[in-house]
Design an enzyme around this catalytic site. Structure first.
Site, PDB file in Angstrom:
ATOM      1  N   LYS A  29       1.346  60.041  60.696  1.00 28.94           N
ATOM      2  CA  LYS A  29       1.508  60.612  59.363  1.00 28.94           C
ATOM      3  C   LYS A  29       1.192  59.556  58.300  1.00 28.94           C
ATOM      4  O   LYS A  29       1.089  58.369  58.593  1.00 28.94           O
ATOM      5  CB  LYS A  29       2.943  61.123  59.188  1.00 28.94           C
ATOM      6  CG  LYS A  29       4.014  60.040  59.262  1.00 28.94           C
ATOM      7  CD  LYS A  29       5.399  60.622  59.096  1.00 28.94           C
ATOM      8  CE  LYS A  29       6.450  59.514  59.146  1.00 28.94           C
ATOM      9  NZ  LYS A  29       7.811  60.042  58.912  1.00 28.94           N
ATOM     10  N   ARG A 131      18.245  66.196  56.666  1.00 22.65           N
ATOM     11  CA  ARG A 131      16.972  66.449  55.975  1.00 22.65           C
ATOM     12  C   ARG A 131      16.369  67.733  56.556  1.00 22.65           C
ATOM     13  O   ARG A 131      16.575  68.807  56.015  1.00 22.65           O
ATOM     14  CB  ARG A 131      16.008  65.272  56.146  1.00 22.65           C
ATOM     15  CG  ARG A 131      16.500  63.955  55.581  1.00 22.65           C
ATOM     16  CD  ARG A 131      15.434  62.879  55.635  1.00 22.65           C
ATOM     17  NE  ARG A 131      14.775  62.812  56.937  1.00 22.65           N
ATOM     18  CZ  ARG A 131      13.870  61.889  57.261  1.00 22.65           C
ATOM     19  NH1 ARG A 131      13.515  60.979  56.371  1.00 22.65           N
ATOM     20  NH2 ARG A 131      13.323  61.866  58.466  1.00 22.65           N
ATOM     21  N   TYR A 253      -1.284  40.065  31.066  1.00 22.26           N
ATOM     22  CA  TYR A 253      -0.645  40.877  30.029  1.00 22.26           C
ATOM     23  C   TYR A 253       0.691  40.292  29.566  1.00 22.26           C
ATOM     24  O   TYR A 253       1.496  39.812  30.370  1.00 22.26           O
ATOM     25  CB  TYR A 253      -0.402  42.298  30.547  1.00 22.26           C
ATOM     26  CG  TYR A 253      -1.624  43.181  30.544  1.00 22.26           C
ATOM     27  CD1 TYR A 253      -2.259  43.544  29.363  1.00 22.26           C
ATOM     28  CD2 TYR A 253      -2.140  43.666  31.743  1.00 22.26           C
ATOM     29  CE1 TYR A 253      -3.378  44.366  29.364  1.00 22.26           C
ATOM     30  CE2 TYR A 253      -3.255  44.491  31.761  1.00 22.26           C
ATOM     31  CZ  TYR A 253      -3.876  44.831  30.561  1.00 22.26           C
ATOM     32  OH  TYR A 253      -4.978  45.645  30.574  1.00 22.26           O
ATOM     33  N   MET A 301      -3.851  46.826  36.699  1.00 23.44           N
ATOM     34  CA  MET A 301      -4.318  47.998  37.439  1.00 23.44           C
ATOM     35  C   MET A 301      -5.344  47.656  38.510  1.00 23.44           C
ATOM     36  O   MET A 301      -5.271  48.162  39.638  1.00 23.44           O
ATOM     37  CB  MET A 301      -4.913  49.026  36.473  1.00 23.44           C
ATOM     38  CG  MET A 301      -5.347  50.318  37.154  1.00 23.44           C
ATOM     39  SD  MET A 301      -6.024  51.543  36.013  1.00 23.44           S
ATOM     40  CE  MET A 301      -4.560  51.971  35.075  1.00 23.44           C
TER      41      MET A 301
END
Length: 361
Positions: A29, A131, A253, A301
């Site tokens: 998964k 769950r 930044y 980013m």
């Protein structure tokens, strides 16, 4: 990112040897925990693995052509109020839903009745995770009205351990007992109990099928001891540019870091859009020729900056190791107070996956 197929296969074989009760399935998964399910699943299939689990139907549909004939199960099951297209996808592509509610059981059983044949399924019992899976009330309902099971070819009944990575946790024994009690109320079916860490709890937790996930990829299933698995990936990022900055000059930044001395700064082409965590600012290190290279300034980013003042061998085009033996996912996770699972599964699609073939295995 380099994907070491030989390490993944070796980990699966080691886990299979440790799990005396039966086979070991591969949980692929979340794109095989970020490594690339299309690269991982076929290699394991070629090595002999015949049981696979995904979380969602879409993941299973993408993998089915790559592992023909293997049991391919979907942990999320049918989902609430599944349409005819969902049922058709499971049936047409020979996928096995993990059924965790009475409604899912009756829905899939009804589909089997319409088709005139028993359909494969796995039954999920909740023994403490709260769950997915049948809770006590739904298990009572099924035990009192088991007729829908007659239309299903139950491959396994499973549960999921809550705290298997902590061997001394009493929850482990309690869940094992609850699971045995639940199975005794159902028709005889093969059982699936242990996850990666559960395999290391010993023979009492062996079953017909263990479900190995994180350990396949090298994440430590015994975090309070040495890691018995082989790390199956290495993340590298390339230096795009190097510049000299004077003492006191800011980098990145908001000027959160300033050079304490005349410094050389390397800018790498990786950032939080690639899954490199923003919170690593001021905490992380890359490695070059085995030596740590500190991350300075903020992770942005698309770019991250490292202080290479003490590493004259680094220049534009050099590769720095961000994840590897010196900096495994567990160490990065510890810096951020998170899970190593999050570190790997968060790595984005912009990062190229390069396979190191498992030809020798």
């Amino acid at each position: 990112m380099e994907i070491d197929q030989a390490a993944i296969i070796a980990n699966w074989r080691d886990l299979s040897a440790r799990h005396a009760g039966g086979a070991v399935a591969a949980v692929v998964k979340a794109d095989a925990y970020g490594l690339g399910a299309a690269l991982v699943a076929p290699a394991l299939f070629a090595a002999g693995c015949r049981h696979f689990f995904t979380a969602h139907l879409g993941e299973a549909l993408a993998l089915r052509p790559l592992i023909p004939g293997a049991m391919l199960a979907v942990l999320g099951g049918l989902g609430p109020a599944p349409g005819a297209d969902v049922i058709e996808a499971f049936v047409h592509h020979d996928l096995v839903p993990v059924l965790g509610t009475f409604a899912e059981i009756t829905t899939f059983a009804a589909a089997a009745g319409r088709l005139g044949r028993r359909l494969p399924a796995i039954l999920h019992i909740d023994t403490g995770m709260a769950r997915l899976g049948l809770d006590d009330a739904e298990l009572d309902r099924l035990a009192q009205a088991p007729e829908p099971l007659q239309n299903l070819d139950l491959r396994f009944v499973m549960t999921h351990l809550v705290a298997a990575e902590t061997a001394e946790d009493p929850l482990n024994a309690a869940q094992r007992q609850r699971f045995a009690q639940a199975c005794a109320r159902l028709p005889p079916v093969k059982r699936s109990l242990a996850n990666s860490s559960g395999i290391f709890l010993g023979p009492a937790f062996a079953s017909d099928l263990a479900r190995a996930g994180a350990a396949l990829y090298g994440i430590n299933p015994t975090p309070h001891a040495a890691n018995p698995m082989r790390l199956a990936c290495r993340l590298l990022a390339r230096v795009l540019q190097v510049r000299d900055v004077p003492a006191g000059a800011p980098v990145g930044y908001n000027a959160t870091w300033r050079a304490a001395r005349p410094s050389r700064i390397a800018t790498l082409g990786i950032g939080y859009a690639d899954g490199w965590p923003f919170r690593l600012a001021g905490r992380g290190s890359a490695f070059f020729d085995g030596a740590p290279v500190p991350l300075v300034g903020r992770v942005s980013m698309d770019l991250t900056t490292y202080d290479i003042t003490d590493h004259p061998g680094i220049g534009p085009g050099s590769w720095l190791e961000l994840i590897g033996q010196a900096m495994p996912p567990e160490r990065i996770a510890a810096l951020l107070d998170t899970s190593p699972y999050e570190i790997l599964t968060g790595l984005g699609a912009r990062i190229a996956r390069v396979v190191l073939p498992a030809a020798a295995l």
